[in-house]
Design an enzyme around this catalytic site. Structure first.
Site, PDB file in Angstrom:
ATOM      1  N   LYS A 139       0.903  -0.999   0.042  1.00 59.38           N
ATOM      2  CA  LYS A 139      -0.357   0.214  -0.433  1.00 59.38           C
ATOM      3  C   LYS A 139       1.201   1.310  -0.311  1.00 59.38           C
ATOM      4  O   LYS A 139       1.824   1.263   0.172  1.00 59.38           O
ATOM      5  CB  LYS A 139      -0.978  -0.082   1.084  1.00 59.38           C
ATOM      6  CG  LYS A 139      -0.689   0.058   2.622  1.00 59.38           C
ATOM      7  CD  LYS A 139      -0.782   0.893   3.212  1.00 59.38           C
ATOM      8  CE  LYS A 139      -0.053   1.806   3.737  1.00 59.38           C
ATOM      9  NZ  LYS A 139       0.121   2.521   5.219  1.00 59.38           N
ATOM     10  N   HIS A 169      -1.624  -5.030   5.660  1.00 62.16           N
ATOM     11  CA  HIS A 169      -1.257  -5.915   6.390  1.00 62.16           C
ATOM     12  C   HIS A 169      -2.307  -5.723   7.342  1.00 62.16           C
ATOM     13  O   HIS A 169      -1.946  -6.953   8.446  1.00 62.16           O
ATOM     14  CB  HIS A 169      -0.093  -6.071   7.140  1.00 62.16           C
ATOM     15  CG  HIS A 169       0.369  -4.526   7.723  1.00 62.16           C
ATOM     16  ND1 HIS A 169      -0.314  -3.105   7.626  1.00 62.16           N
ATOM     17  CD2 HIS A 169       0.420  -4.237   9.195  1.00 62.16           C
ATOM     18  CE1 HIS A 169       0.059  -2.524   9.017  1.00 62.16           C
ATOM     19  NE2 HIS A 169       0.623  -3.070   9.753  1.00 62.16           N
ATOM     20  N   LYS A 173      -3.354  -9.802   9.585  1.00 60.89           N
ATOM     21  CA  LYS A 173      -3.919  -9.568  11.980  1.00 60.89           C
ATOM     22  C   LYS A 173      -5.042 -10.667  12.268  1.00 60.89           C
ATOM     23  O   LYS A 173      -5.374 -10.854  11.554  1.00 60.89           O
ATOM     24  CB  LYS A 173      -4.173  -8.636  12.327  1.00 60.89           C
ATOM     25  CG  LYS A 173      -3.010  -7.474  12.044  1.00 60.89           C
ATOM     26  CD  LYS A 173      -3.316  -5.995  12.590  1.00 60.89           C
ATOM     27  CE  LYS A 173      -2.480  -4.566  12.416  1.00 60.89           C
ATOM     28  NZ  LYS A 173      -1.472  -4.831  12.961  1.00 60.89           N
ATOM     29  N   HIS A 231      -6.726   0.367   6.464  1.00 53.63           N
ATOM     30  CA  HIS A 231      -6.741  -0.723   7.195  1.00 53.63           C
ATOM     31  C   HIS A 231      -8.544  -0.422   7.670  1.00 53.63           C
ATOM     32  O   HIS A 231      -9.286  -1.063   8.074  1.00 53.63           O
ATOM     33  CB  HIS A 231      -5.470   0.083   8.519  1.00 53.63           C
ATOM     34  CG  HIS A 231      -4.405  -0.521   7.593  1.00 53.63           C
ATOM     35  ND1 HIS A 231      -3.854  -0.904   6.834  1.00 53.63           N
ATOM     36  CD2 HIS A 231      -3.172   0.415   7.560  1.00 53.63           C
ATOM     37  CE1 HIS A 231      -2.658  -0.602   6.889  1.00 53.63           C
ATOM     38  NE2 HIS A 231      -2.578  -0.239   6.805  1.00 53.63           N
TER      39      HIS A 231
HETATM   40  C1  BG6 Z   1       0.631   1.679   8.576  1.00 56.73           C
HETATM   41  C2  BG6 Z   1       0.751   2.653   8.132  1.00 56.73           C
HETATM   42  O1  BG6 Z   1       0.137   1.050   7.446  1.00 56.73           O
HETATM   43  O2  BG6 Z   1       0.287   0.821   9.241  1.00 56.73           O
HETATM   44  C3  BG6 Z   1       2.030   2.799   9.592  1.00 56.73           C
HETATM   45  O3  BG6 Z   1       1.496   3.392   7.169  1.00 56.73           O
HETATM   46  C4  BG6 Z   1       1.019   2.502  11.257  1.00 56.73           C
HETATM   47  O4  BG6 Z   1       1.932   4.659   9.538  1.00 56.73           O
HETATM   48  C5  BG6 Z   1       1.127   1.000  10.322  1.00 56.73           C
HETATM   49  O5  BG6 Z   1       2.153   2.896  11.733  1.00 56.73           O
HETATM   50  C6  BG6 Z   1       0.120   0.930  11.505  1.00 56.73           C
HETATM   51  O6  BG6 Z   1      -0.253  -1.139  11.800  1.00 56.73           O
HETATM   52  P1  BG6 Z   1       1.077  -1.696  12.808  1.00 56.73           P
HETATM   53  O7  BG6 Z   1       0.862  -3.299  12.288  1.00 56.73           O
HETATM   54  O8  BG6 Z   1       2.616  -1.106  13.126  1.00 56.73           O
HETATM   55  O9  BG6 Z   1       0.305  -1.719  14.285  1.00 56.73           O
END
Ligand code: BG6
Length: 475
Positions: A139, A169, A173, A231
């Site tokens: 992304k 991603h 999760k 997300h």
């Molecule tokens: C990413 C964002 O996709 O997701 C970040 O670009 C963010 O800004 C992150 O901190 C949060 O995901 P995780 O899995 O690290 O909590």
């Protein structure tokens, strides 16, 4: 798994070191990718040995289970080719590929289209007989509706939609996947999962992190593009989708798209009723003093980029008519706290005041720990008939469980050809469509400021129905 080659374009970069290689290393340790060959590709004219040293350092820093013995086995899977993103230079990869090969674009977003085209020109997008070719894209997919569509056109010149795996991603999760399992594999919940019984849904992703080393990217993106468009919209569509008739990737994604298509459109006139943006100022987290966003290195002076975004979405269908979905995410907030919280309506009564201890909530917690909470009312022990709130808690994992990180899960899915946890283009497109009026309105004006270490701008309250309140993240 039969012999497969994974080519990582952008193999000298941060994503490869921090996330991809540690995930691949763990999959290797677990014996899940025995015949995988990993070829790094980047512009640096490195030897294979240099690449190995680079990856070894990354694993020592970021892999939980690093041991020299395991490394010695893993390193045999690695190879490296240096070159630019041009067909004639990529051609050097030809001899390294297997009939089944996957290309992972771990590159800065402006290079996604360039790389997909160059790989196509090099002849790598055509699946050979008995094998397959896949393209994994990180992304963000575009920066707005128009650029996402243009990127799709560019990619489709050589790649079929079925070959493209767009990563979000959050879909890897555990709690995200549990949302579907918990909703659809339990008899008691689904009959209640609608406007008759649910009053509101709050989806929160709060981070204490600031912009960190990502000023160049983040100052152009902002919270709406960075977290909400992808997300949180995914969590929202999983929470709101209809039960699928099968768990096939296409059916699941059809159902998620249907949710996005049913969102009551936000218009230029209603943006303020549906969206709030904020930016962090200086503040404190515990004893630590924090600087404001505009003072962060690499941020444009007087930048109006939002570091907090909140939305109110309404889904216009029978199931959800009249139920607001509140989504929010922000940086430099009070805690790392994330959840999907569903509030049930009040019991119809009559019920004595002393007995009613509040509405029920079903909460899927993502951080700080993954767990499920059901807030209910139970009798307070004693002679008086009084109720009190009680939380039924189920930890998500037990010590015997083997959990996978999002990247481990998604790499395994991608190599195995399961597309359920990847975004189809229409999901991306509809998410952009919903948010376009907000993005356009936010090109002008300034965000509402909030102190670092707080719960975000006070103005977020204006999105809520009068009898709703944001759940506190300071817990
Ligand atoms: C990413 C964002 O996709 O997701 C970040 O670009 C963010 O800004 C992150 O901190 C949060 O995901 P995780 O899995 O690290 O909590």
């Amino acid at each position: 798994m039969t012999a497969t080659t994974l080519v990582i374009l952008g193999a000298s970069g941060d994503l490869t070191q921090r996330l991809l290689m540690p995930a691949l290393f763990r999959l290797h340790l677990l014996g899940l990718t025995p015949e995988l060959r990993i070829v790094g590709y980047a512009k640096e004219a490195w030897t294979r040995e240099h690449f190995e040293r680079h990856i070894q350092k990354a694993l020592q820093a970021f892999a939980v289970d690093y041991t020299p013995a395991q490394w010695n086995r893993f390193r045999r899977q690695l190879d490296y080719v240096g070159g630019e993103l041009q067909a004639d230079e990529l051609a050097a990869l030809k001899d390294k590929l297997s009939p089944s090969s996957m290309f992972y674009l771990a590159l800065p977003p402006p290079l996604f289209g360039v790389a997909a085209t160059a790989l196509g020109e090099a002849g790598f997008s055509k699946s050979p007989r008995g094998g397959w070719r896949r393209l994994v894209v990180e992304k963000p997919f575009g920066t707005d509706l128009e650029s996402a569509r243009a990127l799709r056109e560019q990619m489709h010149a050589y790649w079929e939609e079925e070959q493209i795996l767009r990563i979000d991603h959050f879909l890897g999760k555990e709690t995200t996947q549990n949302l579907m399992v918990f909703r659809f594999a339990n008899r008691f919940l689904e009959p209640l999962w609608n406007t008759q019984h649910i009053a509101q849904v709050q989806i929160t992703y709060a981070e204490t992190l600031g912009v960190e080393q990502r000023a160049a990217y983040y100052d152009k993106a902002g919270a709406l593009r960075d977290m909400l468009q992808n997300h949180l919209m995914q969590l929202f569509s999983l929470a709101a989708m209809e039960p699928p008739s099968s768990w096939d990737a296409e059916v699941l994604r059809d159902h998620k798209v249907e949710v996005l298509r049913s969102v009551i459109p936000i218009t230029s006139r209603t943006v303020d009723e549906h969206a709030v943006r904020g930016q962090y100022r200086a503040g404190k987290l515990g004893r630590k003093k924090l600087i404001g966003y505009r003072s962060e290195p690499g941020i444009k002076r007087g930048s109006n980029t939002e570091t907090f975004a909140a939305l109110r979405l309404e889904v216009d269908n029978w199931r959800w008519h009249g139920v607001p979905f509140y989504l929010r995410s922000g940086k430099r907030l009070a805690t790392n706290y994330s959840e999907i919280a569903v509030q049930f309506r009040e019991v119809p009564g009559p019920i004595p005041h002393a007995v009613h201890a509040g509405n029920n909530w079903m909460i899927f917690r993502i951080r700080p720990v993954e767990r499920m909470d059901l807030l209910v009312t139970a009798k307070q022990p004693g002679v008086k008939l009084a109720g009190r709130p009680v939380t039924l808690t189920a930890p998500y994992a037990t010590p015997d469980d083997r959990e996978f990180s999002a990247y481990e899960q998604l790499l395994l899915d991608a190599l195995g050809g399961d597309r359920s946890n990847f975004l189809r283009f229409d999901e991306v497109e509809w998410a952009w469509r919903v948010l376009t009026p907000v993005l356009e309105a936010w090109e002008k004006g300034t965000p509402d400021f909030y102190a670092s270490g707080s719960e975000g701008p006070a103005t977020q309250a204006r999105l809520l129905d009068p009898d709703h309140q944001w759940r506190s993240i300071a817990r």
